[in-house]
Design a protein around this motif. Structure first.
Motif, short mmCIF file in Angstrom:
data_model
loop_
_atom_site.label_atom_id
_atom_site.label_comp_id
_atom_site.label_asym_id
_atom_site.label_seq_id
_atom_site.Cartn_x
_atom_site.Cartn_y
_atom_site.Cartn_z
N GLN A 23 0.03 5.02 -1.25
CA GLN A 23 1.23 4.20 -1.40
C GLN A 23 2.04 4.15 -0.11
O GLN A 23 2.40 3.06 0.36
N ILE A 49 0.87 4.60 -8.62
CA ILE A 49 1.46 3.82 -7.54
C ILE A 49 2.40 2.76 -8.11
O ILE A 49 3.51 2.55 -7.60
N GLU A 50 1.97 2.09 -9.17
CA GLU A 50 2.79 1.05 -9.80
C GLU A 50 4.12 1.63 -10.29
O GLU A 50 5.19 1.06 -10.05
N SER A 52 5.62 4.36 -9.28
CA SER A 52 6.42 4.81 -8.15
C SER A 52 7.07 3.64 -7.42
O SER A 52 8.26 3.70 -7.06
N LEU A 53 6.32 2.58 -7.23
CA LEU A 53 6.88 1.41 -6.57
C LEU A 53 7.99 0.77 -7.41
O LEU A 53 9.01 0.30 -6.87
N THR A 67 7.03 -4.50 -2.45
CA THR A 67 6.12 -3.74 -3.30
C THR A 67 4.86 -4.54 -3.63
O THR A 67 3.76 -3.99 -3.67
N ALA A 70 2.61 -4.33 -0.69
CA ALA A 70 1.99 -3.01 -0.60
C ALA A 70 0.83 -2.87 -1.58
O ALA A 70 -0.25 -2.36 -1.23
N ARG A 71 1.03 -3.34 -2.81
CA ARG A 71 -0.06 -3.28 -3.80
C ARG A 71 -1.29 -4.04 -3.32
O ARG A 71 -2.43 -3.61 -3.50
N PRO A 149 5.87 9.93 -1.90
CA PRO A 149 6.78 8.83 -1.57
C PRO A 149 8.23 9.25 -1.38
O PRO A 149 9.03 8.51 -0.82
#
Length: 285
Positions: A23, A49-50, A52-53, A67, A70-71, A149
């Motif tokens: 991430q 990751i989803e 956290s973002l 975001t 980034a994904r 993160p």
């Protein structure tokens, strides 16, 4: 290799640490290949990751567009060969020497000779991990703190054969991710866990021996030393099994002063591993 030469970052392992590393690399603008042995692990990594973002957007740290970008930069795979284009690969698998060495042997057969290989190990020898490949000068420790993160620190560990060029690149890369670094020699536990594990274990012993209630032990340490979490709460967040593994490694290498607390072993044997299982020293929803 210099920082400008890094375009694609590989991450081996899509667990808590691997997903976090993927991430922050993607948010920093790198293309990322996140690899694990089974698709379910890769998918779970993307879920982490989803979530956290989404928290980053809610807190105002990132925009929705940032975001989404980034994904899109993260590719998930179960095939080790898909790491071939990577300029830097960070291994973040279980803390077992034979597993890590096996990963490094595979990576040495897949990536270019100039690719830098890093390990996120928190206690194991960088020199021993690197000994199974022909270019140990390209191997270093990049020990990210959990949760990746959120935590600003990265411990850079220098193996016996790690080159100065590789060390400089490690510092520059971590700083590009918005982290701050410190450097440690390749000795058991490095800086953080060499000091942190006995602190946690002594907190567990104090609770087990009735010095104070668990909440008072944690409160005493947070108010008395200005740390954000006391030893028992922090152990729960790290994972009691992870704490036990690290403590046992240090005990083997450094002797009785690192003996794991009895109650820590009992909790792990009972399957109460902390926040990830819903119960450790405390209970979690």
């Amino acid at each position: 290799m210099e920082l400008d030469d890094i375009d694609t970052v590989g991450v081996v392992g899509a667990g808590t640490m691997g997903a976090g590393i993927a991430q922050v690399a993607a948010v920093a603008g790198y293309d990322v290949v996140m690899q694990d042995i089974e698709r379910q692990f890769v998918d779970a990594g993307f879920d982490r990751i989803e979530e956290s973002l989404d928290r980053k957007v809610a807190s105002g740290d990132l925009t929705g567009d940032e975001t989404a970008a980034a994904r899109d930069r993260i590719e998930g795979t179960t095939t080790r060969g898909d790491l071939a284009p990577c300029d830097l690969v960070i291994e973040a698998v279980v803390e077992e020497m034979d597993v890590k060495q096996s990963v490094f042997e595979d990576l040495a057969d897949v990536v270019d000779e100039g690719t830098v290989l890093a390990t996120n190990t928190s206690t194991l020898s960088i020199t021993t991990i690197a000994s199974v490949i022909d270019r140990p000068e390209r191997v270093l420790g990049l020990h990210f703190m959990n949760p990746v993160p959120v935590m600003k620190g990265v411990e850079l560990v220098v193996g016996e054969k790690t080159s100065e060029e590789t060390v400089a690149l490690g510092h520059a890369f971590a700083e590009e991710l918005g982290k701050e670094t410190w450097e440690a020699d390749d000795k058991p536990g490095f800086v953080t866990n060499r000091i942190l594990m006995p602190w946690i274990n002594e907190g567990v012993r104090a609770y087990d021996e009735g010095v104070a209630e668990k909440a008072d032990i944690d409160r005493g340490m947070t108010l008395g030393t200005n740390v954000p979490m006391g030893p028992l709460e922090l152990a729960d967040h790290i994972g009691l099994d992870v704490v036990l593994d690290a403590s046992e490694t240090l005990h083997r290498e450094l002797g009785d002063r690192y003996t794991p607390a009895y109650l820590l072993k009992r909790k792990v044997d009972a399957g109460d591993l902390g926040k990830k299982t819903g119960k450790g020293f405390y209970e979690y929803d």
